[in-house]
Design a protein around this motif. Structure first.
Motif, short mmCIF file in Angstrom:
data_model
loop_
_atom_site.label_atom_id
_atom_site.label_comp_id
_atom_site.label_asym_id
_atom_site.label_seq_id
_atom_site.Cartn_x
_atom_site.Cartn_y
_atom_site.Cartn_z
N ARG A 176 -1.97 11.13 -9.55
CA ARG A 176 -3.09 11.42 -10.61
C ARG A 176 -2.82 10.87 -11.97
NH1 ARG A 176 -7.72 15.17 -10.06
NH2 ARG A 176 -9.03 14.52 -12.16
N LEU B 26 -8.77 3.26 -3.41
CA LEU B 26 -8.07 2.93 -4.93
C LEU B 26 -7.71 1.33 -5.45
CD1 LEU B 26 -4.74 5.62 -4.73
CD2 LEU B 26 -6.18 4.85 -6.22
N TRP B 27 -8.90 0.92 -5.28
CA TRP B 27 -9.23 -0.62 -5.58
C TRP B 27 -10.31 -0.61 -6.28
CZ3 TRP B 27 -11.10 -3.68 -0.53
CH2 TRP B 27 -11.02 -5.22 -0.52
N ALA C 155 -6.31 8.35 -0.90
CA ALA C 155 -6.91 7.01 -2.43
C ALA C 155 -8.40 7.59 -2.05
CB ALA C 155 -6.74 5.96 -1.08
N LEU D 93 -0.68 2.87 -2.77
CA LEU D 93 -1.27 4.93 -2.52
C LEU D 93 -0.74 5.60 -2.52
CD1 LEU D 93 -3.20 3.59 0.72
CD2 LEU D 93 -3.91 2.94 -1.82
N LEU E 20 -2.30 7.26 -12.70
CA LEU E 20 -3.14 6.81 -12.56
C LEU E 20 -4.01 6.80 -13.94
CD1 LEU E 20 -5.42 4.80 -10.77
CD2 LEU E 20 -6.15 7.19 -9.67
N LEU F 71 -9.99 7.06 -10.56
CA LEU F 71 -10.44 5.76 -10.69
C LEU F 71 -12.16 4.92 -11.23
CD1 LEU F 71 -8.84 2.82 -10.65
CD2 LEU F 71 -9.68 2.88 -8.62
N ARG G 286 -6.67 0.98 1.68
CA ARG G 286 -7.02 0.88 1.24
C ARG G 286 -8.09 1.64 0.49
NH1 ARG G 286 -5.13 0.24 -3.72
NH2 ARG G 286 -2.91 -0.81 -3.17
N THR H 269 -15.57 -0.11 -7.17
CA THR H 269 -14.19 0.61 -6.56
C THR H 269 -14.79 1.25 -5.50
OG1 THR H 269 -14.36 3.17 -7.61
CG2 THR H 269 -13.72 1.91 -8.67
N LEU I 31 -7.95 10.19 -5.28
CA LEU I 31 -8.01 9.24 -6.35
C LEU I 31 -8.75 7.72 -6.70
CD1 LEU I 31 -3.97 9.50 -7.19
CD2 LEU I 31 -5.48 11.20 -7.44
N GLY I 32 -9.38 7.78 -5.54
CA GLY I 32 -10.57 6.85 -5.93
C GLY I 32 -11.37 7.06 -6.60
N ASN J 11 0.90 -1.34 -0.06
CA ASN J 11 -0.19 -0.21 -0.15
C ASN J 11 1.11 1.19 -0.35
OD1 ASN J 11 -2.15 -1.37 -0.23
ND2 ASN J 11 -2.72 -0.46 2.11
#
Ligand SMILES: *Cc1c(COP(=O)(O)O)cnc(C)c1O
Length: 417
Positions: free
Chosen positions: A396, A351-352, A324, A392, A399, A331, A246, A348, A327-328, A65
């Motif tokens: 940006r 960040l998963w 996380a 993590l 990603l 994503l 996460r 999501t 940026l989640g 992570n």
């Protein structure tokens, strides 16, 4: 998105295919790795033996992570390597008390049982729950049950595969450990029907990672918490993959402000350096263990405790969790834009991501191999579902680069078919 020009001092390039061929006859075939041979890494980037660089979008199934070789974690490990690495639990050492105190504080629980791997934490959690059922709840000896969810992944030991419903994980490994009941995930009524006076605990993943990053409905975890409290059985949350930043919170259960009786941690707790896992529990529960009733030679060793404490330093800042979460959304939005363009569904949290790809475009494996060609490391779960779980520390820009590579891969695939 640009890879750093140099990760480590120049090395003599070696042939990846020669190394892969050389290991095949001597290494158990219990994995089917992608055809890349990694030699060094830093942050979110890895470099293979032939000098190619890849963005690591798997992060060791969330064991990384904080990225590869996070400077603060490496420094903590080096400092501890120069002082003391192992004592066994026959003696006290000067790092364990601090680690346990801080881990309990971080998680809002009281007592820590240090172990090494995730599977050991799960096994230990089950033992603690069974003993609590006999000593405290008064379940007749040998009758305790644990309720688990269909589609679970909790590890690979004989007891743990006993309550898996994955035929590949189970087949050929019986006889199995009794005392488990399986109910559908995300189904409170089924759970309620399975719980009775023999139930020691309900063991669940707050988000099912291996199953494809399956996120239960809002209110499910709260419902499980209420049900377990009302029926006097323990809630064991396996946060070995979902925990420690996460999902955009320290723990996945934090999204519903649920506090389990027993929390299982592993993977990222070792900072990507050493295996460190832990059972963290309420005092009343953990107090059922007495000397000699459970243990581990390496559990809570000084190196593990030093690295684990450095991991807690990082988490206490809250910076990884908020990054996380932030940026989640990138994503999530990136995958939403690909929906209907090769992506048939996705889930999501932080960040998963679990990403279902149109099966006509290839298996999950095919897609991972194509992404590898694009310089992106990911792993499929089941069928045509791939999972993304970058360190993590990803930026940006990095990603967005990974999402562009995914888009290219899906388009190229569409064009090819
Ligand atoms: C990885 C994992 C485990 C097992 O951890 P190991 O360290 O591989 O034994 C258990 N539970 C969950 C949810 C996991 O993701």
């Amino acid at each position: 998105m640009t890879a750093p020009t140099r990760i480590a001092p120049p090395r003599t390039p070696r042939s990846a295919s020669a190394l892969i061929d050389a290991e095949a006859p001597v290494l158990a075939h219990n994995y089917h790795p992608l055809p890349v041979v990694i030699a060094c890494a830093e942050g979110v980037w890895v470099e293979d033996v032939e000098g190619r660089r890849y963005l690591d979008m798997l992060a060791g199934y969330s064991a990384l992570n904080f990225g590869h070789r996070h400077p603060a974690l490496i420094e903590a490990a080096h400092r501890q390597l120069d002082r003391l690495t192992l004592t066994s639990r026959a003696f006290h050492h000067d790092r364990l008390g601090e680690f346990a105190t801080r881990l309990a504080a971080l998680t809002g629980l009281d007592m820590v049982l240090p172990m090494n791997t995730g599977a050991e934490a799960v096994e230990s959690g089950i033992k603690v729950a069974r003993k609590w059922a006999y000593d405290v709840k008064g379940v007749p000896d040998g009758r305790a049950t644990v309720v688990v969810a269909a589609g679970n992944f909790h590890g690979r030991t004989t007891t743990i595969v006993s309550f898996s419903d994955d035929d590949t994980a189970r087949g050929g490994f019986g006889p199995f450990t009794p005392g488990f009941r399986t109910v559908p995930y995300n189904d409170l009524a089924a759970l309620e029907a399975a719980v009775d006076e023999t139930t020691a605990a309900v063991l669940i993943e707050p988000i099912q990672g291996e199953a494809g990053v399956l996120i239960p409905d809002d209110g499910y975890l709260t419902g499980v918490r209420e049900l377990t409290r009302r029926t006097n059985c323990l809630l064991i949350a396996d946060e070995i993959q979902s925990g420690l930043g996460r999902t955009g919170r320290t723990l996945a259960v934090d999204h519903e402000s649920v506090v389990p009786d027993v929390l299982l941690l592993g993977k990222a707790l070792g900072g990507g350096i050493v295996p460190v896992s832990a059972v963290v529990a309420r005092r009343e529960v953990m107090s059922v263990l007495g000397p000699g009733q459970h243990g581990s030679t390496f559990g809570g060793n000084p190196l593990a405790a030093a690295v684990g404490s450095a991991v807690i330093d990082l988490l206490e800042t809250g910076a990884f969790q908020s990054h996380a979460a932030e940026l989640g959304t990138v994503l999530h939005d990136g995958l939403a834009a690909l929906t209907g363009k090769g992506v048939t569904g996705f889930r999501t949290r932080g960040l998963w991501a679990g990403i279902d790809v149109d099966p006509s475009l290839g298996t999950g494996r095919d897609l991972c191999e194509r992404l590898l060609q694009q310089g992106i490391l990911v792993k499929d779960t089941h069928g045509s579902t791939i999972r993304m779980a970058p360190p993590l520390t990803i930026t940006r820009e990095e990603l967005e680069g990974a999402l562009e590579a995914l888009a290219r891969t899906l388009t190229v695939t569409v064009a090819a078919t």
